[in-house]
Design a protein around this motif. Structure first.
Motif, PDB file in Angstrom:
ATOM      1  N   LYS A 111       0.882  -1.157   0.114  1.00  0.00           N
ATOM      2  CA  LYS A 111       0.019   0.112  -0.050  1.00  0.00           C
ATOM      3  C   LYS A 111       0.930   1.185  -0.010  1.00  0.00           C
ATOM      4  O   LYS A 111       1.923   1.202   0.683  1.00  0.00           O
ATOM      5  N   THR A 112       0.476   2.312  -0.691  1.00  0.00           N
ATOM      6  CA  THR A 112       1.179   3.463  -0.753  1.00  0.00           C
ATOM      7  C   THR A 112       0.249   4.643   0.013  1.00  0.00           C
ATOM      8  O   THR A 112      -0.746   4.383   0.509  1.00  0.00           O
ATOM      9  N   ALA A 113       1.035   5.819   0.135  1.00  0.00           N
ATOM     10  CA  ALA A 113       0.341   6.989   0.795  1.00  0.00           C
ATOM     11  C   ALA A 113      -0.814   7.339  -0.176  1.00  0.00           C
ATOM     12  O   ALA A 113      -1.842   7.914   0.543  1.00  0.00           O
ATOM     13  N   GLY A 114      -1.008   7.179  -1.385  1.00  0.00           N
ATOM     14  CA  GLY A 114      -2.197   7.445  -2.029  1.00  0.00           C
ATOM     15  C   GLY A 114      -3.345   6.398  -1.615  1.00  0.00           C
ATOM     16  O   GLY A 114      -4.656   7.042  -1.501  1.00  0.00           O
ATOM     17  N   ASP A 115      -3.132   5.246  -0.939  1.00  0.00           N
ATOM     18  CA  ASP A 115      -4.353   4.317  -0.620  1.00  0.00           C
ATOM     19  C   ASP A 115      -4.819   4.866   0.820  1.00  0.00           C
ATOM     20  O   ASP A 115      -5.980   4.330   1.262  1.00  0.00           O
ATOM     21  N   ALA A 116      -3.893   5.654   1.742  1.00  0.00           N
ATOM     22  CA  ALA A 116      -4.320   5.624   3.241  1.00  0.00           C
ATOM     23  C   ALA A 116      -4.575   7.346   3.290  1.00  0.00           C
ATOM     24  O   ALA A 116      -4.965   7.805   4.406  1.00  0.00           O
ATOM     25  N   MET A 117      -4.322   8.189   2.228  1.00  0.00           N
ATOM     26  CA  MET A 117      -4.304   9.739   2.571  1.00  0.00           C
ATOM     27  C   MET A 117      -5.707   9.988   2.715  1.00  0.00           C
ATOM     28  O   MET A 117      -6.633   9.221   2.242  1.00  0.00           O
TER      29      MET A 117
END
Length: 429
Positions: free
Chosen positions: A204-210
């Motif tokens: 998972k990346t920052a775009g998935d959790a932001m």
């Protein structure tokens, strides 16, 4: 011509004893071949480190014997073959040739294959540990023949390797060990969920959790902390509030709400006059593990998620092709972070929870390991100095797309939303 013995002659009893020994020996070799060779080195190391006291004792005895797998396999097979070939020879002195063949096949099949392998498949650990010294002796006896064959197998097939599970396989294994799977596992639903979340966190990346910029609460640096704004901050209930300059996408820092305790609303102090901390910028494609590691350093528990604009991608495409893999770093000074890869992952839809997340401060000052060294730095290094300095601005080749906090990463790890007293939950109709 075979020599026949009478029932009362000494040679008859000697042949009977030898036949029984050969059957038992062949059965032991067959059972050990299945029991020992079916145990991987990883399984034995796990048992040796974290098994029951009895299993740790057994595994410690078996590990030195099993490490050279091809040598052990050759020793057991050579010993088993020698016993099975010698059995008809000794039976031939007791009965007719066809009877000897029939008896030897029956004895080997029943007492040399079926029963020993059934027992060793279930109690292979205990049996292998018990006969480990005897197996060592056999390895020494068969070494002149077994060693060259084992080296040939190493050359053709490669040395025996430890079969480790991949992430997807580990996740399935954890699910099977959950008590909800109905297989006798003792892991609870929360335990399996957290373990699975940890295994998926690297994907998972920052775009998935932001949280999207449009869904965040931020204040302008030029506004005044009057009673209306203070009441709004109090109503939102955040521990950290981003501060922007000119436009909402130009997040330049953040303020800790606890620092506003000494600010009186009637004074209408400008936001730029209070302590504003630097806020790091991370790429949208940065893995959550890297973000979590940066949050642990103590600089900030909140970061701006930026996306490379198309204009910048065109300018840097040639240089990226020459050096596609770079170390990921998070810029605390407001500069441009270095990407790990030019490819960006698609932004997944955020859950129906429309709220701004913040990770509460902890009163525990017991920092362990390398984290304690992070607090030896100058505490003012993360403070945004505005006296006579131009305000930071987002580079033209980047665009801010969201905000990510420590709580966002923890939620992805737990795979559940974290609600506090001030969160507002809007369910989809």
């Amino acid at each position: 011509m075979a020599v026949e013995y009478t029932c009362c002659s000494p040679g008859f009893f000697i042949h009977i004893v030898v036949v029984v020994f050969l059957v038992l020996f062949a059965g032991l070799m067959s059972g050990l071949t299945l029991g020992l060779m079916s145990m991987s080195l990883v399984d034995l190391e796990v048992l040796a480190r974290s098994g029951t006291p009895k299993d740790r004792k057994y595994a410690a005895k078996i590990l030195p014997v099993v490490k050279r797998q091809h040598l052990l396999l050759c020793t057991l097979l050579i010993s088993n073959a020698a016993a099975m070939e010698a059995l008809p020879i000794f039976l031939d002195g007791l009965v007719a040739a066809w009877v000897a063949i029939l008896i030897s096949v029956t004895l080997i099949l029943l007492f040399g294959e079926i029963i020993p392998q059934s027992v060793c498949s279930r109690y292979g650990l205990a049996i292998g540990a018990t006969v480990a010294p005897f197996v060592r002796v056999l390895v020494c006896i068969c070494f002149p023949v077994a060693y060259p064959i084992s080296k040939l197998l190493d050359f053709l097939l490669g040395p025996g390797h430890a079969a480790l599970f991949r992430r997807a396989e580990l996740k399935t294994l954890v699910d099977l060990h959950g008590n909800e799977a109905g297989k006798g596992g003792e892991l609870t639903h929360d335990e399996t969920t957290i373990i699975a979340g940890a295994l998926e966190l690297s994907e998972k990346t920052a775009g998935d959790a932001m949280t999207r910029i449009s869904d965040t609460f931020a204040i302008d640096i030029n506004t005044k902390l009057d009673r209306e704004l203070m009441n709004l901050i109090l109503e939102k209930g955040h521990s950290r509030v981003p501060v922007y300059y000119e436009q909402r996408t130009n997040i330049i820092g953040l303020i800790l709400v606890k620092n506003l305790l000494t600010v009186h609303p009637d004074d209408e102090v400008p936001v730029k006059n209070v302590t504003i901390r630097r806020i790091p910028r991370v790429q949208e494609s940065l893995p959550l593990y890297d973000i979590l590691n940066e949050f642990q350093k103590g600089h900030s528990h909140m970061a701006v998620v930026v996306r490379q604009s198309f204009k910048a991608e065109d300018q840097t495409s040639s240089s990226t092709a020459c050096n596609p893999v770079k170390e990921v770093k998070i810029d605390m000074d407001g500069g441009k972070p270095v990407e790990k890869s030019p490819m960006e992952r698609s932004l997944k839809s955020k859950r129906s929870l429309q709220k701004w997340k913040s990770f509460p401060n902890s009163g525990n000052n017991s920092y362990r390991g390398s984290r304690s060294k992070k607090w030896t730095k100058d505490l003012d290094s993360d403070i945004l100095q505005l006296d006579g300095n131009p305000l930071p601005k987002l580079p033209e080749e980047e665009e801010a797309v969201g905000i990510i906090t420590m709580e966002d990463v923890i939620e992805e790890l737990l795979q559940e939303e974290i609600f506090d007293e001030t969160d507002h939950h809007y369910e989809e109709s």
